[in-house]
Design an enzyme around this catalytic site. Structure first.
Site, PDB file in Angstrom:
ATOM      1  N   SER A   1     -25.130   4.174   3.301  1.00  0.00           N
ATOM      2  CA  SER A   1     -26.519   3.714   3.447  1.00  0.00           C
ATOM      3  C   SER A   1     -26.746   2.400   3.617  1.00  0.00           C
ATOM      4  O   SER A   1     -26.861   1.438   4.620  1.00  0.00           O
ATOM      5  CB  SER A   1     -27.467   4.352   2.377  1.00  0.00           C
ATOM      6  OG  SER A   1     -29.256   2.958   3.057  1.00  0.00           O
TER       7      SER A   1
ATOM      8  N   HIS B   1     -31.822   5.003   8.636  1.00  0.00           N
ATOM      9  CA  HIS B   1     -32.163   3.608   9.396  1.00  0.00           C
ATOM     10  C   HIS B   1     -31.560   3.628  10.602  1.00  0.00           C
ATOM     11  O   HIS B   1     -32.186   2.338  11.353  1.00  0.00           O
ATOM     12  CB  HIS B   1     -31.623   2.142   8.694  1.00  0.00           C
ATOM     13  CG  HIS B   1     -30.174   1.883   7.884  1.00  0.00           C
ATOM     14  ND1 HIS B   1     -29.726   2.134   7.253  1.00  0.00           N
ATOM     15  CD2 HIS B   1     -29.281   1.518   9.296  1.00  0.00           C
ATOM     16  CE1 HIS B   1     -28.546   2.447   7.103  1.00  0.00           C
ATOM     17  NE2 HIS B   1     -27.831   1.651   7.714  1.00  0.00           N
TER      18      HIS B   1
ATOM     19  N   SER C   1     -22.783   2.384   8.727  1.00  0.00           N
ATOM     20  CA  SER C   1     -23.786   3.039   8.323  1.00  0.00           C
ATOM     21  C   SER C   1     -23.538   4.596   9.340  1.00  0.00           C
ATOM     22  O   SER C   1     -23.328   4.784  10.097  1.00  0.00           O
ATOM     23  CB  SER C   1     -24.964   2.500   8.990  1.00  0.00           C
ATOM     24  OG  SER C   1     -25.613   1.205   8.070  1.00  0.00           O
TER      25      SER C   1
ATOM     26  N   ASP D   1     -32.411   7.464   3.071  1.00  0.00           N
ATOM     27  CA  ASP D   1     -32.263   6.902   3.989  1.00  0.00           C
ATOM     28  C   ASP D   1     -30.695   8.690   5.095  1.00  0.00           C
ATOM     29  O   ASP D   1     -29.901   7.736   5.240  1.00  0.00           O
ATOM     30  CB  ASP D   1     -30.697   5.579   4.028  1.00  0.00           C
ATOM     31  CG  ASP D   1     -31.248   4.632   5.037  1.00  0.00           C
ATOM     32  OD1 ASP D   1     -31.115   5.388   6.061  1.00  0.00           O
ATOM     33  OD2 ASP D   1     -30.009   4.079   4.905  1.00  0.00           O
TER      34      ASP D   1
ATOM     35  N   GLY E   1     -21.780  -1.370  10.904  1.00  0.00           N
ATOM     36  CA  GLY E   1     -21.400  -0.685  11.693  1.00  0.00           C
ATOM     37  C   GLY E   1     -20.603   1.357  11.097  1.00  0.00           C
ATOM     38  O   GLY E   1     -20.711   1.774  11.595  1.00  0.00           O
TER      39      GLY E   1
END
Length: 483
Positions: free
Chosen positions: A343, A216, A327, A246, A325
């Site tokens: 994720s 993402h 991720s 992801d 943040g």
């Protein structure tokens, strides 16, 4: 003879933020602890490291076939617990096979096929944003989670579906937070106004340096920088989100970037030796640019998460906290195995919550990459075989901090930037030999050097100060700035 300087950008895996002291206290003293041996209990049950337990679980799944109903790692006892069902009436043979392999065997009611069928029912009838589900091998059931947005008719839809499966097959619980991908605006690796965290450095299928992060993040922006409003340093090559994962592969724009296979936790650097499958019950550590280092356990595998943006399958469920943040940040074990990429989840690192991770093994296979730098020179004093192994220590200056002497690169001609004459110069071309720490760059000392000098004898890297900037997150970027 003239010496050709070789431009090499130094990149290090280090998500920004201050490391959480609790997790660091667990990680630091035990980083090299061995857990091999045999338990004091049943002689047939082996005491295993988490990585070895994961390998054994994969072997037993193939060996036991339909009788295999999942497994988990007993972190306290350092044992692999394997669930079996009596599918053919030959229970004793199944138990004997698993115990001979060193696992602790537990007979359960639900087979793997039955659990998978229940998950398909949930997908068909309960795919509601804000929900997730995964098999919990400790209870031999599917655990369904609904966040705070699942109310009214949406809650009734999910709850009724779980009830039709029966209490022996699935359970449901409410989560106080909101399930979402953990991307934010701020400071770490930056792209299109979003902030994410770098996961693991890899080598792309074409041999170029790259890194993995969340998918993402990869679909949010094409180019990424290591400082806010800075120049791009990497470009997205592939990204998957939502759908079957992801994850994103992001290639460094400079093909000479050095991308060591390690995670900088802020207090120590953890060398990443290999990618490994997650095992339920394993203690894991997560590094992210917002919250730093945190730890917890794997709770479920092959999780389905229904984000507002769409459904993602095949994730790892944990109780490790995370915040926007984080991720893309790295999930790893204390003995240096890469497990996952952050994720999303619900909650935060104040009240806790659940977080989901993309398995690294699946991401690597999908993008055709290999973990780390492929032996092309991580610049690690303890580096393994391959070009440039041992040519540069952790400070990046080519100096042994204990002796003050130049570190000798390992390997044959070109591998450690030293040829047979010891001068780091190709006798045919007159140019510097390239490697992980070549004679003309980054303190990759040759045999004639004192204190990490390059072939010109000045002991300096491209910046002229004899040092590379260490990945200490001063700018919260998670990526070292080059000189």
């Amino acid at each position: 003879m003239s010496h050709k300087r070789v431009t090499k950008r130094k990149a290090i895996i280090a998500a920004g933020g201050v490391a959480a002291l609790g997790a660091a206290a667990i990680l630091l003293p035990q980083a090299n602890a061995s857990q091999d041996g045999t338990s004091d209990g049943a002689a047939s049950v082996k005491t295993l490291k988490a990585g070895d337990a994961s390998d054994l679980a994969s072997q037993l799944e193939k060996l036991l076939g339909d009788a295999f109903a999942g497994s988990y790692y007993d972190d306290a006892g350092k044992q692999l617990v394997v669930n079996v069902v009596n599918v053919s009436g030959d229970k004793n043979n199944v138990v004997v096979q698993a115990e001979k392999a060193g696992a602790k065997v537990r007979e359960v009611e639900n087979s793997k096929a039955e659990l998978e069928a229940a998950a398909k029912t949930l997908k068909a009838k309960a795919t509601v944003p804000g929900t997730s589900w995964a098999v919990d091998p400790k209870t031999n059931k599917i655990l369904v989670t609904a966040d705070s947005t699942v109310t009214g008719n949406k809650w009734d839809q999910v709850d009724s579906t779980v009830k039709t499966l029966g209490s022996g097959m699935a359970t449901i619980r409410k989560s106080a937070g909101t399930l979402k991908p953990l991307v934010s605006g701020g400071d770490a690796i930056f792209g299109g106004g979003a902030r994410c965290s770098l996961g693991f450095n890899v080598t792309a299928g074409d041999g170029s340096p790259a890194f993995l992060t969340a998918g993402h993040c990869g679909v949010a922006a094409e180019q990424w920088s290591d400082s806010q409003n800075g120049q791009p340093i990497a470009t997205v090559d592939q990204a998957t989100f939502p759908g079957d994962g992801d994850f994103a592969l992001v290639k460094y724009d400079d093909p000479n970037t050095q991308a060591p296979s390690e995670v900088n936790t802020g207090q120590q650097t953890v060398a990443i030796s290999q990618a490994a499958e997650a095992t339920v019950g394993t203690q894991v550590f997560r590094m992210g640019s917002t919250t730093g280092l945190n730890d917890g356990q794997v709770l479920g595998l092959d999780a389905t998460v229904n984000y507002p943006e769409g459904t993602v399958t095949g994730l790892i469920q944990t109780d490790v906290c995370a915040e926007p943040g984080d991720s893309g940040g790295s999930l790893f074990t204390q003995d240096g195995q890469a497990i996952g990429l952050t994720s999303g989840g619900s909650g935060d690192c104040t009240v806790g919550g659940e977080t989901f991770f993309q398995p690294v093994t699946t991401a690597l296979a999908a993008v055709g990459a290999t973990l780390g730098d492929g032996g092309a020179g991580a610049g690690d004093a303890a580096g393994g075989a391959g070009a440039g192994a041992g040519a540069v220590d952790e400070n990046g200056d080519g100096i042994d901090d204990n002796t003050g002497e130049a570190i000798q690169g390992g390997g044959d001609a070109g591998a450690g930037a030293v040829d047979e004459n010891g001068d780091g110069i190709d006798d045919n071309t007159g140019e510097a030999i390239q490697g992980g720490g070549d004679a003309a760059a980054d303190g990759g000392a040759d045999q004639n050097a004192n204190g990490g000098a390059d072939a010109s004898g000045d002991g300096q890297d491209q910046s002229g100060n004899g040092k590379n900037r260490k990945g200490g997150q001063q700018d919260g970027s998670g990526v070292n700035e080059s000189h």
